[in-house]
Design a protein around this motif. Structure first.
Motif, PDB file in Angstrom:
ATOM      1  N   PRO A 179       0.813  -1.231   0.000  1.00  0.00           N
ATOM      2  CA  PRO A 179       0.000   0.000   0.000  1.00  0.00           C
ATOM      3  C   PRO A 179       0.843   1.277   0.000  1.00  0.00           C
ATOM      4  O   PRO A 179       0.540   2.230  -0.721  1.00  0.00           O
ATOM      5  N   LEU A 180       1.921   1.285   0.808  1.00  0.00           N
ATOM      6  CA  LEU A 180       2.805   2.455   0.809  1.00  0.00           C
ATOM      7  C   LEU A 180       3.435   2.669  -0.558  1.00  0.00           C
ATOM      8  O   LEU A 180       3.516   3.806  -1.040  1.00  0.00           O
ATOM      9  N   LEU A 181       3.879   1.585  -1.179  1.00  0.00           N
ATOM     10  CA  LEU A 181       4.479   1.677  -2.510  1.00  0.00           C
ATOM     11  C   LEU A 181       3.477   2.251  -3.512  1.00  0.00           C
ATOM     12  O   LEU A 181       3.827   3.112  -4.326  1.00  0.00           O
ATOM     13  N   GLY A 182       2.251   1.782  -3.436  1.00  0.00           N
ATOM     14  CA  GLY A 182       1.223   2.304  -4.335  1.00  0.00           C
ATOM     15  C   GLY A 182       1.014   3.800  -4.162  1.00  0.00           C
ATOM     16  O   GLY A 182       0.900   4.547  -5.143  1.00  0.00           O
ATOM     17  N   MET A 183       0.974   4.268  -2.924  1.00  0.00           N
ATOM     18  CA  MET A 183       0.788   5.700  -2.674  1.00  0.00           C
ATOM     19  C   MET A 183       1.987   6.505  -3.160  1.00  0.00           C
ATOM     20  O   MET A 183       1.823   7.572  -3.764  1.00  0.00           O
ATOM     21  N   VAL A 184       3.187   6.004  -2.897  1.00  0.00           N
ATOM     22  CA  VAL A 184       4.397   6.719  -3.312  1.00  0.00           C
ATOM     23  C   VAL A 184       4.474   6.810  -4.836  1.00  0.00           C
ATOM     24  O   VAL A 184       4.788   7.866  -5.395  1.00  0.00           O
ATOM     25  N   VAL A 185       4.176   5.706  -5.521  1.00  0.00           N
ATOM     26  CA  VAL A 185       4.219   5.704  -6.991  1.00  0.00           C
ATOM     27  C   VAL A 185       3.133   6.615  -7.569  1.00  0.00           C
ATOM     28  O   VAL A 185       3.371   7.349  -8.519  1.00  0.00           O
ATOM     29  N   ARG A 186       1.940   6.587  -6.976  1.00  0.00           N
ATOM     30  CA  ARG A 186       0.866   7.466  -7.458  1.00  0.00           C
ATOM     31  C   ARG A 186       1.263   8.932  -7.309  1.00  0.00           C
ATOM     32  O   ARG A 186       1.058   9.742  -8.219  1.00  0.00           O
ATOM     33  N   LEU A 187       1.849   9.287  -6.180  1.00  0.00           N
ATOM     34  CA  LEU A 187       2.296  10.664  -5.992  1.00  0.00           C
ATOM     35  C   LEU A 187       3.441  11.017  -6.937  1.00  0.00           C
ATOM     36  O   LEU A 187       3.507  12.139  -7.441  1.00  0.00           O
TER      37      LEU A 187
ATOM     38  N   SER B 279       2.398  19.267  -9.275  1.00  0.00           N
ATOM     39  CA  SER B 279       1.678  19.833  -8.132  1.00  0.00           C
ATOM     40  C   SER B 279       2.612  19.955  -6.938  1.00  0.00           C
ATOM     41  O   SER B 279       3.391  19.043  -6.646  1.00  0.00           O
ATOM     42  N   ALA B 280       2.538  21.079  -6.241  1.00  0.00           N
ATOM     43  CA  ALA B 280       3.458  21.380  -5.149  1.00  0.00           C
ATOM     44  C   ALA B 280       3.268  20.448  -3.956  1.00  0.00           C
ATOM     45  O   ALA B 280       4.225  19.983  -3.367  1.00  0.00           O
ATOM     46  N   GLY B 281       2.052  20.171  -3.594  1.00  0.00           N
ATOM     47  CA  GLY B 281       1.785  19.339  -2.418  1.00  0.00           C
ATOM     48  C   GLY B 281       2.185  17.891  -2.608  1.00  0.00           C
ATOM     49  O   GLY B 281       2.544  17.208  -1.651  1.00  0.00           O
ATOM     50  N   ALA B 282       2.118  17.418  -3.845  1.00  0.00           N
ATOM     51  CA  ALA B 282       2.427  16.014  -4.107  1.00  0.00           C
ATOM     52  C   ALA B 282       3.897  15.707  -3.843  1.00  0.00           C
ATOM     53  O   ALA B 282       4.229  14.617  -3.375  1.00  0.00           O
ATOM     54  N   GLY B 283       4.785  16.646  -4.119  1.00  0.00           N
ATOM     55  CA  GLY B 283       6.213  16.426  -3.889  1.00  0.00           C
ATOM     56  C   GLY B 283       6.530  16.217  -2.421  1.00  0.00           C
ATOM     57  O   GLY B 283       7.300  15.327  -2.051  1.00  0.00           O
ATOM     58  N   ARG B 284       5.948  17.033  -1.578  1.00  0.00           N
ATOM     59  CA  ARG B 284       6.161  16.909  -0.128  1.00  0.00           C
ATOM     60  C   ARG B 284       5.597  15.580   0.385  1.00  0.00           C
ATOM     61  O   ARG B 284       6.233  14.877   1.169  1.00  0.00           O
ATOM     62  N   GLN B 285       4.375  15.251  -0.065  1.00  0.00           N
ATOM     63  CA  GLN B 285       3.757  13.991   0.351  1.00  0.00           C
ATOM     64  C   GLN B 285       4.565  12.793  -0.147  1.00  0.00           C
ATOM     65  O   GLN B 285       4.734  11.808   0.573  1.00  0.00           O
ATOM     66  N   HIS B 286       5.055  12.877  -1.386  1.00  0.00           N
ATOM     67  CA  HIS B 286       5.871  11.808  -1.949  1.00  0.00           C
ATOM     68  C   HIS B 286       7.120  11.591  -1.097  1.00  0.00           C
ATOM     69  O   HIS B 286       7.489  10.459  -0.781  1.00  0.00           O
ATOM     70  N   GLY B 287       7.758  12.681  -0.704  1.00  0.00           N
ATOM     71  CA  GLY B 287       8.961  12.586   0.123  1.00  0.00           C
ATOM     72  C   GLY B 287       8.671  12.010   1.497  1.00  0.00           C
ATOM     73  O   GLY B 287       9.401  11.142   1.987  1.00  0.00           O
ATOM     74  N   ASP B 288       7.588  12.463   2.122  1.00  0.00           N
ATOM     75  CA  ASP B 288       7.245  11.965   3.451  1.00  0.00           C
ATOM     76  C   ASP B 288       6.889  10.479   3.418  1.00  0.00           C
ATOM     77  O   ASP B 288       7.372   9.696   4.236  1.00  0.00           O
ATOM     78  N   LEU B 289       6.038  10.095   2.472  1.00  0.00           N
ATOM     79  CA  LEU B 289       5.670   8.686   2.360  1.00  0.00           C
ATOM     80  C   LEU B 289       6.858   7.835   1.901  1.00  0.00           C
ATOM     81  O   LEU B 289       6.984   6.675   2.298  1.00  0.00           O
ATOM     82  N   GLY B 290       7.730   8.414   1.075  1.00  0.00           N
ATOM     83  CA  GLY B 290       8.928   7.698   0.647  1.00  0.00           C
ATOM     84  C   GLY B 290       9.848   7.388   1.820  1.00  0.00           C
ATOM     85  O   GLY B 290      10.458   6.316   1.876  1.00  0.00           O
TER      86      GLY B 290
END
Length: 180
Positions: free
Chosen positions: A21-29, A38-49
């Motif tokens: 599930p984490l991998l799916g979220m990181v790849v989607r972002l 999108s600006a917010g997606a980069g931060r979320q991608h980094g945090d979830l990564g």
């Protein structure tokens, strides 16, 4: 099923419940960042990564610990209590390096802790109790090995975790991150 059987199921169960599930979220972002910028997606991608990289390392350490600890009964453990204590110190050192990697700010320190964490994974994986198809990178079995694929992925995840601020700032490292 015995308690040992349940321990052996722990690694794949955690992979399915936590990692995928984490991998799916990181790849989607990541895909969202590539398409929309999108600006917010980069931060979320980094945090979830960060969480994904940490979960991958913990999952691999869990698998290695279970394999080493359950291969033989405790009274027949090769090397006895002294070797068991050494392996426990390596495990604790690897966990400590991973925690320090999360907290460290200087780039050289992050690189050092990422390498120490990966070295701990490699050292635990090099134990005779850990089954590998082959240790020869020139053989086909090496490239089909679940162990070596997992260790390689762990190294890539630790690199991304350690180099994240630089990946954000430098296009060259960002391309390396995407291609890896």
């Amino acid at each position: 099923m015995t308690s040992t059987d349940w321990l052996w199921i722990l690694h794949p169960a955690l992979a399915v419940v936590v990692i995928y599930p984490l991998l799916g979220m990181v790849v989607r972002l990541a895909w969202s960042i590539r398409r929309e910028r999108s600006a917010g997606a980069g931060r979320q991608h980094g945090d979830l990564g960060r969480w994904l990289a940490t979960a991958v390392v913990l999952l691999v350490l869990t698998a290695l610990t279970v394999v080493i600890a359950t291969k033989e009964p405790p009274d027949r453990f090769a090397g006895g209590p002294a070797r068991a204590a050494e392996l426990l110190l390596v495990l604790l050192g690897t966990l400590g390096s991973l925690l320090a990697l999360w907290r460290c700010r200087p780039a050289a320190g992050r690189l050092g802790f990422a390498l120490l964490s990966w070295a701990g994974v490699l050292l635990l994986g090099a134990q005779p109790e850990v089954w590998r198809l082959s240790d020869d990178p020139l053989s086909l079995a090496f490239w089909q090995s679940h162990y070596w694929a997992g260790v390689g992925l762990t190294g890539l995840m630790l690199f991304s975790l350690g180099a994240w601020p630089e990946i954000q700032r430098q296009r060259r490292l960002r391309r390396l991150h995407v291609s890896a």
